[in-house]
Design an enzyme around this catalytic site. Structure first.
Site, PDB file in Angstrom:
ATOM      1  N   HIS A 100      -3.038  23.854  -3.048  1.00 57.67           N
ATOM      2  CA  HIS A 100      -3.206  25.278  -2.754  1.00 57.67           C
ATOM      3  C   HIS A 100      -1.817  25.798  -2.358  1.00 57.67           C
ATOM      4  CE1 HIS A 100      -7.203  23.715  -1.339  1.00 57.67           C
ATOM      5  NE2 HIS A 100      -7.680  24.856  -1.757  1.00 57.67           N
ATOM      6  N   ASP A 103      -1.021  25.111   1.253  1.00 55.75           N
ATOM      7  CA  ASP A 103      -0.842  23.712   1.710  1.00 55.75           C
ATOM      8  C   ASP A 103       0.602  23.319   1.608  1.00 55.75           C
ATOM      9  OD1 ASP A 103      -3.624  23.509   1.323  1.00 55.75           O
ATOM     10  OD2 ASP A 103      -3.330  22.640  -0.680  1.00 55.75           O
ATOM     11  N   ASP A 337     -10.505  14.963  -4.340  1.00 57.32           N
ATOM     12  CA  ASP A 337     -10.670  15.970  -3.292  1.00 57.32           C
ATOM     13  C   ASP A 337     -11.424  15.307  -2.139  1.00 57.32           C
ATOM     14  OD1 ASP A 337     -10.769  18.214  -1.809  1.00 57.32           O
ATOM     15  OD2 ASP A 337     -11.911  19.428  -3.219  1.00 57.32           O
TER      16      ASP A 337
END
Ligand code: XLS
Ligand code: NI
Ligand code: NI
Length: 437
Positions: A100, A103, A337
């Site tokens: 992201h 991040d 993830d």
């Protein structure tokens, strides 16, 4: 300076190895079902859990021991962390990563400052990609952590927040393109609702449809060729997420004329939260030509939230690989993830977690490939439907038959032919037999 001095590049040692820092099943260059394992699996490390996960939960703060962090939210610290991340990807032999925007780089006081921070870190990411050959599977924008997104981003009631979200995605797409990202993901974040009394659902979904069309237009404008993906999830953080499962996403995409531009990124723990098996979600997306990529994790069925654990269960990975082999995955990948438990706080645990799950998927791949090659399930499956291979079945399937024709066929018979056994238990035994090998 190395962040993981005690670890050298993880190598394949075979199933007999008891070295916890070696692969027992993942042998990147081994050819299975016509392709190398590396090309089938396209393993991807996520930046957010692996390098930004603190181990905090609703009952307590962070626990993770990450000696390379200097404790600040500076661009400098973010750049150092990026170099550590690439050391990890390289040692793990992971060909891809995903992030992201927030991040990898700290959020600034203004959008312009956030964009500049992102550019500064993206420069390091690009250098590291070139140095190591590790590639970007996908980029995405975090539009759920900052309080401005409390009502959502592309489905917010605040039009200026919508504009902010659009600008943020625009930038994240540019950076993803710059880094050669092969996909761009939209996970709903806070796109959903907590209460229907204060929600105009139709208006919010229309706005979301517009948002995606603008993303498609902008991709064309800048020549971004990556695949757009939507990641279904039924709840958390909102009580109802609009992209609740594969079927809801596909209905949304079809309603708003977006099916040509989007596929789905299916996550195991989201499937189970939606009351489905992962295999169901994969098959549902796959049969409609919309299986794009997977977020590979697992939940704990005794805990009712997205626990994002590393999948180690061979039965689960075999089921997943059965569907992935059927429909293919590229340009998607097997994206971890997943996060280590907050009690597994040492850097070395990051290696154990990824190695174990990579092995579990590699094993699942091999088992699924043999099941498919031997027709072990498919022969019984086609037998189950064999009555449809008749003239009667062909006429129905090709649209030639009417209710009158079917009545004319069955009436003189008086009763339909006897049913055959579904053989579920036999089929389950067959899968176990392949797992025993
Ligand atoms: C959250 C999602 C998220 C996406 C990326 O549950 O899984 O991590 O994968 O935004
Ligand atoms: Ni996910
Ligand atoms: Ni998730």
């Amino acid at each position: 300076m190395s962040a993981f001095p005690e670890v050298s590049k993880i190598k394949y040692e075979g199933p007999k190895s008891d070295n916890p820092l070696a692969f027992r099943w993942y042998n990147p260059d081994e050819v299975v079902a016509g392709k190398t394992m590396k090309d089938h699996l396209r393993f991807t490390v996520v930046y957010w859990h692996t390098f930004r996960g603190s181990g905090s939960d609703p009952f307590g703060g962070g626990t993770m021991h990450r000696p390379w962090e200097d404790g600040t939210d500076s661009v400098q610290n973010a750049c150092n962390r990026a170099r550590v991340a690439f050391e990890f990807f390289e040692k793990l032999d992971a060909p891809f990563y995903a992030f992201h925007d927030r991040d990898v780089a700290p959020e600034g006081a203004t959008l312009a400052e956030s964009n500049a921070n992102l550019d500064a870190v993206a420069k390091v990411l690009k250098e590291e990609q070139q140095r190591t050959g590790v590639k970007l599977l996908w980029g995405t924008a975090n539009m759920f952590s900052n309080p401005r997104f409390m009502h959502g981003a592309a489905t917010t009631c605040n039009v200026e927040v919508y504009a902010y979200a659009a600008a943020q995605v625009k930038k994240a797409m540019e950076v993803t393109k710059e880094l050669g990202g092969e996909n761009y993901v939209f996970w709903g974040g806070r796109e959903g609702y907590q209460c229907l009394y204060n929600t105009d659902m139709k208006r919010e979904l229309d706005h979301l449809g517009r948002f995606f069309h603008m993303a498609v237009d902008y991709a064309k404008e800048i020549g971004f060729k990556g695949q757009f993906l939507i990641e279904p999830k039924p709840k958390e953080p909102t009580k109802h997420q609009y992209d609740s499962d594969a079927a809801a996403c596909l209905n949304f995409l079809r309603t708003y004329g977006l099916t040509d531009y989007f596929k789905l990124n299916i996550e195991t723990n989201h499937a189970t939260l939606a009351g489905h098996e992962m295999m169901h979600e994969l098959e549902y997306a796959g049969m409609q030509g919309a299986l794009g990529s997977i977020d590979a994790n697992t939940g704990d069925l005794l805990l009712g939230w997205d626990t994002d654990q590393f999948a180690t269960n061979y039965y689960l990975t075999t089921q997943i690989m059965l569907v992935l082999l059927k429909y293919g995955l590229s340009p998607g990948g097997v994206n971890f993830d997943a996060k280590v438990r907050r009690e597994s706080f040492e850097p070395i645990d990051l290696f154990y977690a990824h190695i174990g799950s990579m092995d579990a998927f590699a094993r699942g791949l091999k088992v699924a490939a043999s099941i498919i090659e031997d027709g072990a399930l498919s022969s019984l499956l086609s037998k189950r439907y064999s009555s449809w291979d008749s003239e009667l079945g062909r006429n129905i399937e090709s649209g030639k038959s009417s209710f009158r024709d079917l009545e004319a066929f069955i009436m003189p018979k008086g009763e339909a032919a006897r049913n055959q056994s579904g053989r579920q238990e036999l089929l389950e035994n067959i899968v176990n037999r392949y797992l025993d090998r």
